[in-house]
Structure formats: structure tokens, C-alpha cells
Write a protein that holds these residues in place. Structure first.
Motif, PDB file in Angstrom:
ATOM      1  N   MET A   1      35.277  42.636  32.928  1.00 35.88           N
ATOM      2  CA  MET A   1      36.299  41.599  32.769  1.00 35.88           C
ATOM      3  C   MET A   1      36.484  41.208  31.304  1.00 35.88           C
ATOM      4  O   MET A   1      37.568  40.842  30.884  1.00 35.88           O
ATOM      5  CB  MET A   1      35.907  40.354  33.570  1.00 35.88           C
ATOM      6  N   LYS A   2      35.379  41.293  30.545  1.00 35.70           N
ATOM      7  CA  LYS A   2      35.437  40.905  29.130  1.00 35.70           C
ATOM      8  C   LYS A   2      35.979  42.031  28.252  1.00 35.70           C
ATOM      9  O   LYS A   2      36.268  41.827  27.077  1.00 35.70           O
ATOM     10  CB  LYS A   2      34.019  40.544  28.642  1.00 35.70           C
TER      11      LYS A   2
ATOM     12  N   LEU B   1      41.172  40.948  37.405  1.00 36.05           N
ATOM     13  CA  LEU B   1      40.164  40.517  38.378  1.00 36.05           C
ATOM     14  C   LEU B   1      40.096  41.498  39.550  1.00 36.05           C
ATOM     15  O   LEU B   1      39.020  41.996  39.907  1.00 36.05           O
ATOM     16  CB  LEU B   1      40.516  39.113  38.882  1.00 36.05           C
TER      17      LEU B   1
ATOM     18  N   ARG C   1      28.139  36.162  48.787  1.00 35.30           N
ATOM     19  CA  ARG C   1      27.313  35.322  47.909  1.00 35.30           C
ATOM     20  C   ARG C   1      25.972  35.022  48.567  1.00 35.30           C
ATOM     21  O   ARG C   1      25.069  34.515  47.940  1.00 35.30           O
ATOM     22  CB  ARG C   1      28.031  33.993  47.629  1.00 35.30           C
TER      23      ARG C   1
ATOM     24  N   LYS D   1      27.264  41.609  39.142  1.00 29.80           N
ATOM     25  CA  LYS D   1      28.121  40.643  38.444  1.00 29.80           C
ATOM     26  C   LYS D   1      27.763  40.613  36.954  1.00 29.80           C
ATOM     27  O   LYS D   1      28.635  40.723  36.102  1.00 29.80           O
ATOM     28  CB  LYS D   1      27.935  39.263  39.074  1.00 29.80           C
ATOM     29  N   ASP D   2      26.474  40.488  36.665  1.00 23.93           N
ATOM     30  CA  ASP D   2      26.043  40.320  35.276  1.00 23.93           C
ATOM     31  C   ASP D   2      26.190  41.596  34.443  1.00 23.93           C
ATOM     32  O   ASP D   2      26.480  41.527  33.253  1.00 23.93           O
ATOM     33  CB  ASP D   2      24.575  39.855  35.222  1.00 23.93           C
TER      34      ASP D   2
ATOM     35  N   MET E   1      37.127  44.119  40.419  1.00 22.40           N
ATOM     36  CA  MET E   1      36.465  43.998  41.719  1.00 22.40           C
ATOM     37  C   MET E   1      36.512  45.319  42.473  1.00 22.40           C
ATOM     38  O   MET E   1      35.537  45.715  43.106  1.00 22.40           O
ATOM     39  CB  MET E   1      37.123  42.891  42.541  1.00 22.40           C
TER      40      MET E   1
ATOM     41  N   PHE F   1      30.494  43.619  36.481  1.00 18.72           N
ATOM     42  CA  PHE F   1      31.732  42.866  36.644  1.00 18.72           C
ATOM     43  C   PHE F   1      32.101  42.058  35.386  1.00 18.72           C
ATOM     44  O   PHE F   1      33.231  42.170  34.875  1.00 18.72           O
ATOM     45  CB  PHE F   1      31.598  41.952  37.863  1.00 18.72           C
ATOM     46  N   TYR F   2      31.160  41.284  34.876  1.00 20.92           N
ATOM     47  CA  TYR F   2      31.460  40.468  33.690  1.00 20.92           C
ATOM     48  C   TYR F   2      31.802  41.328  32.463  1.00 20.92           C
ATOM     49  O   TYR F   2      32.817  41.075  31.798  1.00 20.92           O
ATOM     50  CB  TYR F   2      30.304  39.516  33.384  1.00 20.92           C
ATOM     51  N   PRO F   3      30.977  42.354  32.147  1.00 18.57           N
ATOM     52  CA  PRO F   3      31.358  43.183  30.993  1.00 18.57           C
ATOM     53  C   PRO F   3      32.723  43.848  31.165  1.00 18.57           C
ATOM     54  O   PRO F   3      33.494  43.943  30.213  1.00 18.57           O
ATOM     55  CB  PRO F   3      30.243  44.239  30.936  1.00 18.57           C
TER      56      PRO F   3
ATOM     57  N   LYS G   1      46.368  36.730  35.508  1.00 22.58           N
ATOM     58  CA  LYS G   1      44.906  36.666  35.421  1.00 22.58           C
ATOM     59  C   LYS G   1      44.236  37.432  36.555  1.00 22.58           C
ATOM     60  O   LYS G   1      43.113  37.906  36.435  1.00 22.58           O
ATOM     61  CB  LYS G   1      44.492  35.190  35.521  1.00 22.58           C
TER      62      LYS G   1
END
Lengths: 81, 509
Positions: free
Chosen positions: B301-302, B327, B282, B293-294, B331, B297-299, B323
Motif C-alpha cells: 500500500m505504501k 486497497l 481478524r 499485513k505488516d 488485498m 499489505f502495508y509495504p 483510495k
């Protein structure tokens, strides 16, 4: 749907995702206020909210929410479209 | 053009003078011209000009179309077409050899007697950075974050803004567009702050990184002759070399931008004070992390696939455990991509990808176990001693992974690791052994003092804005510190042969 109702349902989602029944969110709640709300848990929260309200956030929304108030505004916009 | 070369400083001085004397509405044009000079300075060929023009035109047309058809399927089609075209070109130019190596291995495995030679493409400096920046620009328009830039020359400036071309940081259009095209008055405070940051960057690169590199190169270049603590020290030194080189050049870039009134996002936040590898990432190359991440990773995970995985896992596991499956899976994909981003060789995929994933994965599943053990044994984890242990552990784990990153091949990496297992701590204490690897006693003394200053300033930066604080001090203290910094750079800087310091490590990415 009224903001109040959105808040009630949202609160349940938060309690469920973070496994903490003492959580009560308001307009100004941010990730700093909830211990486990980090960037990893954030996406789980987003998915849970999407399922609860039957909507799909766009990726820009997901990464730019500044607090729960903004989240509720976006949810409200989606639901009242 | 290297950021520490004389030609860069001459180029920068000319740019700054013209930037502040032309009419303010022309400033962005000067920036664009400078950026184009920088972009093609070392590599002006028809092929490189065509690469830049191609990416610019694809982004420009793509962005207009995505916006025009926003909310319809056509918008998505244009998004896919434009992003995949840019990505395809990037993969072709930067990663052809990775595919050829894999293909050759495959041929060996199935006993086909065919071997492809490696290929060399003439690529633009910074093509990895600006390709990804343009992809993020297209995605943001698709998601309604902002409108497309109508002026293609302004878009060209966003794509090629010269300070960031060599080492980043990643920028996003909505964060920089105002300042990039705005009118900027000359500001003495910005000049002082910018110059101080540049000096701090030069101190990191010239006094620490280039010096410590001599030891690292000495050990890694002859790893068969060294073992035990020589290798442990070289592995730790390499991480410091990497950090001072990379963050030092980012300091120079940020300082240059600050003088021109342009604020870039921070890329480091004292990473060596992290207590876990998760926290480390981080604070290390933050803009790459945010980007991945944006946009990945987020897409991921979604995605329906990952959510399906979650639902399936819930049949066998508790909700909390289930969950974790998407993840970890997301990752893993993201860390492999980080490894590929760092160079595409297997040494990078393991060092800066898979091993980092394994550390983070283990941290996640072992944290509850270690909490229980600590509770049972009555260990207070809030003490300075325990936190120090966590910080050192994180640093050592990262240093170990970076052995792969630094080694020239997997075979070499394993050879180096094998040589660690020799007990020779006395080399750290006797008065000769360490000086056999290129650095003499004076160099080590300079290095130790410089590292104390580095870590001291990093620590302070977590609590305050160090430069603002310095400028708030009285004139004697302020100028003493500034002069000490400048003299340290001039006297103790390692300029290498012909005053041309070794290539920035990160530049190749």
C-alpha cells in the motif's frame, strides 16, 4: 518544527483522511478513539502523513505506533534530523 | 511427532522435567535440544539437516551484515539476498508442483506434447513457519526494530522452538526473545493454567474434531452419493472440524509454552461470532493475518506503484473512491498469497484466497447499499435477531468457500456444489438418514453437547479470561469442571485406529 505545529498539521491530515471535521487529536489519541481508524485506514493515514511532512516512515514505525503522541515523536525526529 | 501421540507426551514430560531441574541459565539449551529432537524426530536425513543449517546460516550471516551496514544501500542488498534465498528455497521445496501444474496446463493450451511428472521433496516439519519467521526477523533488523542475535545457537532456538513447528502461531523475535532465553522458575499456577489449556485443546481435537471428521470424510469421500442437506451439513461440519483441530492444537502449544513461562501470541478469538468475513479474518489465524499485513499489505500500500494508482484513479473517481483502488488491488495480491500459503493447489487459492477476497470486496461495496435499504425499510440492525442473522451468514459464506479448500480438485468442488441443489431437509429430522454417514445417535448427542460447550466457552472468552475465572471459583465447582473435561476427553475422545489420531489438518502447511 515544534510539536504544536506538527499537531496542527497532523490534525488536518486526520480530518481529511477520516472525512470528519470534528476530529481533534492529542498525545493520547488511539485508533479506539476514531471510529473509522482500522488496520486498512491506518495505512492510508500513514501515506497521507508521509505526503504532508515529506518523509518516509520505516515499516517498523508504521506497525508499532501506540498513539498519536508516539507518531508525533517519530515525525519530530525525522524533521529535526 | 503428532501433538496427540503418546511419543509427544512422553517427549514433553521428559523435556519439562529436565527443563525445571537443570541450572536456570541452561534452560534455553534444553529447549534447543528438545526442539532439534522434535524437528528431526520423523525425518532425520542429510537433506533435512542441510535445509535447517542452510536457513540458519543465511539468517545469521544476513542479519549481522544487515545490522553492520544499517542505513546504507549495502544493508538493503544483504536483506534482499538473504530473504530471497530463504524464500527461494521454500518455494522450491513446497511449491515446485504448483509451477509444474501451471506449466503442464500451459503446454496443453499451446498443444506442446510435454508433461512433467510431480516431484517429491523431503522437507522438514514446520519449514514454512520458520522460513517466514526468519524472513520477518531479517526485515525487523533492517527496519531497526531490534539488534541481531549474536549467539547462533540462540538464533537456532528462535527458529526451531518446538511447540510452534507444527501449526504456529507466528512469532516475532522482539515479542518472544526475552522469555525464550530467560530463566524460568517452576510456577504451580502456570502449570495448572497450562494443563487446563492443554486439556481444552485435547477436548477440541479429540472429542469434536476427530468425531466430526468421520461425517465430513464420509460425505466428501462419496460426494456423488450425497446431496442437499447432507452436503450443507458436511460443509458446515468441515469448518468446525478445521477450527477445533487448528485452534485445539494451538491451545496445546500455548499450554505447553505457558508451563515453561513462555507467552505466545493468541491465534484465535472466537471467530464464529463474527458478523462479517472481514471481522472473521481478524479473529481467525490472527498471527498469519498480522504477519501478512505488516510484511506484505502495508509495504504494498505504501509503494510508489500503489500510490501512483491512487493518483491516476483520482482523475476519474472521487478521492474517497480512488483510495479504494490500491486497497482492493493490494488485498487481491494478499489473498492470493494466503491461498498459496495454504497449500499452493488451485482449490486452496480459490477457497482460502480468491473467494475470501470476493466476500470482503462485496462487503465493502455493499455495506452502504444495505445500510440504505435497512434505513428505508426501518430494520433495526442493533437487535439480537439481526446480529444472529449476520453471524450465521458469515459462517455459511465461510463454509461455502471451504468446500473448495476441502475438495481434492476443482472438478470435485464443482461436483459437490452441484449436488447441493436438492431439497431434502427431512434428513435432519427423520431418525435414520444422518446416521448413515459413520456417526451414530450417541456420537451426534456427544457432538451437540460438545459444540454447545465449545461455543459457550468461546462466547465467554470474549468477555473474560475463562481459565482465570474458573480458578477463582470455589474448590468443588472448579474440580467438578476439570474432572468433567478430563472424563469427556478420556471417554468421548476419538482416538482412531491404533490410538493414532488422523493427521492434524493444518500440519501439512
Amino acid at each position: 518544527m515544534e510539536r504544536e505545529e506538527i499537531f496542527t498539521r497532523l490534525n488536518n491530515v486526520f480530518r481529511d483522511v477520516f472525512d470528519d471535521d470534528s476530529i481533534t487529536v492529542n498525545d493520547n489519541t488511539t485508533a479506539d478513539d476514531i471510529e473509522d481508524w482500522d488496520s486498512l485506514e491506518h495505512i492510508n493515514l500513514i501515506v497521507a502523513i508521509e505526503q504532508e511532512f515529506g518523509l518516509k516512515f520505516n515499516m517498523h514505525d508504521v506497525t508499532t505506533f501506540k498513539n498519536v503522541g508516539e507518531m508525533v515523536n517519530v515525525i519530530s525526529n525525522y524533521l529535526n534530523k | 511427532m503428532l501433538l496427540t501421540s503418546f511419543s509427544f507426551w512422553l517427549f514433553l514430560a521428559i523435556t519439562l522435567i529436565i527443563y525445571f531441574i537443570v541450572p536456570k541459565k541452561m534452560q534455553w539449551v534444553i529447549l534447543l535440544i528438545s526442539s532439534l529432537v522434535f524437528l528431526f524426530y520423523d525425518n532425520f536425513h542429510l537433506s533435512t539437516v542441510l535445509q535447517a543449517l542452510f536457513i540458519l546460516l543465511i539468517t545469521y550471516i544476513g542479519s549481522q551484515k544487515i545490522y553492520e551496514y544499517q542505513g546504507t544501500k549495502k544493508s538493503k542488498v544483504y536483506l534482499l539476498l538473504s530473504t530471497l534465498t530463504i524464500l527461494g528455497l521454500l518455494v522450491y521445496l513446497k511449491y515446485s508442483n504448483l509451477f509444474l501444474v501451471i506449466f503442464n496446463h500451459f503446454c496443453n493450451l499451446v498443444h506442446i506434447n510435454h508433461h512433467f511428472g510431480m516431484v517429491y521433496h523431503n522437507t522438514l516439519v514446520g519449514i514454512s513457519y520458520f522460513s517466514l519467521i526468519m524472513i520477518s526477523y531479517l526485515l525487523d533488523i533492517y527496519h531497526g526494530a531490534h539488534k541481531p542475535q549474536k549467539n547462533i545457537f540462540k538464533l537456532a532456538l528462535f527458529m526451531s522452538y518446538f511447540p510452534i513447528l507444527t501449526t504456529g502461531p507466528f512469532i516475532r523475535y522482539e515479542n518472544v526473545n526475552d522469555e525464550l532465553y530467560d530463566k524460568h522458575k517452576f510456577n504451580y499456577h502456570n502449570l495448572c493454567m497450562g494443563l487446563l489449556r492443554i486439556a481444552w485443546g485435547l477436548f477440541k481435537v479429540l472429542v469434536i474434531s476427530q468425531r466430526i471428521a468421520i461425517f465430513v470424510d464420509g460425505v466428501y469421500g462419496n460426494y456423488m452419493q450425497f446431496n442437499g442437506f447432507y452436503i450443507v451439513l458436511a460443509a458446515m461440519f468441515f469448518v468446525i472440524q478445521l477450527y477445533t483441530n487448528f485452534s485445539g492444537s494451538i491451545d496445546i502449544i500455548m499450554g505447553v509454552s505457558e508451563i515453561m513461562g513462555i507467552t505466545l501470541p493468541e491465534n484465535f478469538q472466537a471467530p464464529f461470532f463474527s458478523k462479517t468475513i472481514t471481522e472473521f479474518w481478524r479473529r481467525w489465524h490472527i498471527t498469519l493475518g498480522t504477519f501478512l499485513k505488516d510484511y506484505i499489505f502495508y509495504p504494498l500500500m505504501k509503494s510508489d506503484f500503489m500510490q501512483g494508482l491512487n493518483r491516476k484513479a483520482q482523475k476519474f473517481l472521487s478521492k474517497k473512491q480512488a483510495k479504494k483502488i490500491p486497497l482492493y488491488f493490494s488485498m487481491l495480491i494478499m489473498w492470493i498469497l494466503i491461498g498459496i500459503w495454504h497449500g499452493g493447489a488451485f482449490t486452496y487459492i480459490i477457497g482460502s484466497g480468491l473467494l475470501q477476497f470476493i466476500f470482503i470486496f462485496l462487503e465493502d461495496i455493499l455495506t452502504p447499499v444495505s445500510q440504505k435499504i435497512n434505513k428505508r425499510l426501518g430494520i433495526n440492525t442493533e437487535t439480537f435477531g439481526y446480529k444472529l442473522y449476520q453471524v450465521i451468514r458469515t459462517f455459511m459464506l465461510f463454509s461455502f468457500a471451504m468446500i473448495f479448500f476441502r475438495a481434492n480438485s476443482l472438478k470435485e468442488a464443482f461436483g459437490i456444489i452441484q449436488n447441493i441443489f436438492v431439497w431434502n431437509p427431512w434428513i435432519l429430522l427423520d431418525n435414520t438418514s444422518l446416521y448413515l454417514v459413520g456417526l451414530d445417535m450417541l456420537d451426534f448427542r456427544v457432538l451437540i453437547i460438545a459444540l454447545i460447550v465449545l461455543f459457550g466457552v468461546d462466547y465467554l472468552s470474549l468477555k473474560m479470561n475463562v481459565r482465570e475465572k474458573l480458578f477463582a471459583q470455589n474448590i468443588v465447582f472448579r474440580w467438578t469442571v476439570i474432572y468433567l473435561l478430563l472424563f469427556a476427553i478420556i471417554i468421548f475422545g476419538c482416538y482412531g485406529e491404533g490410538f493414532n489420531p488422523a493427521t492434524f489438518i493444518y500440519r501439512q502447511f
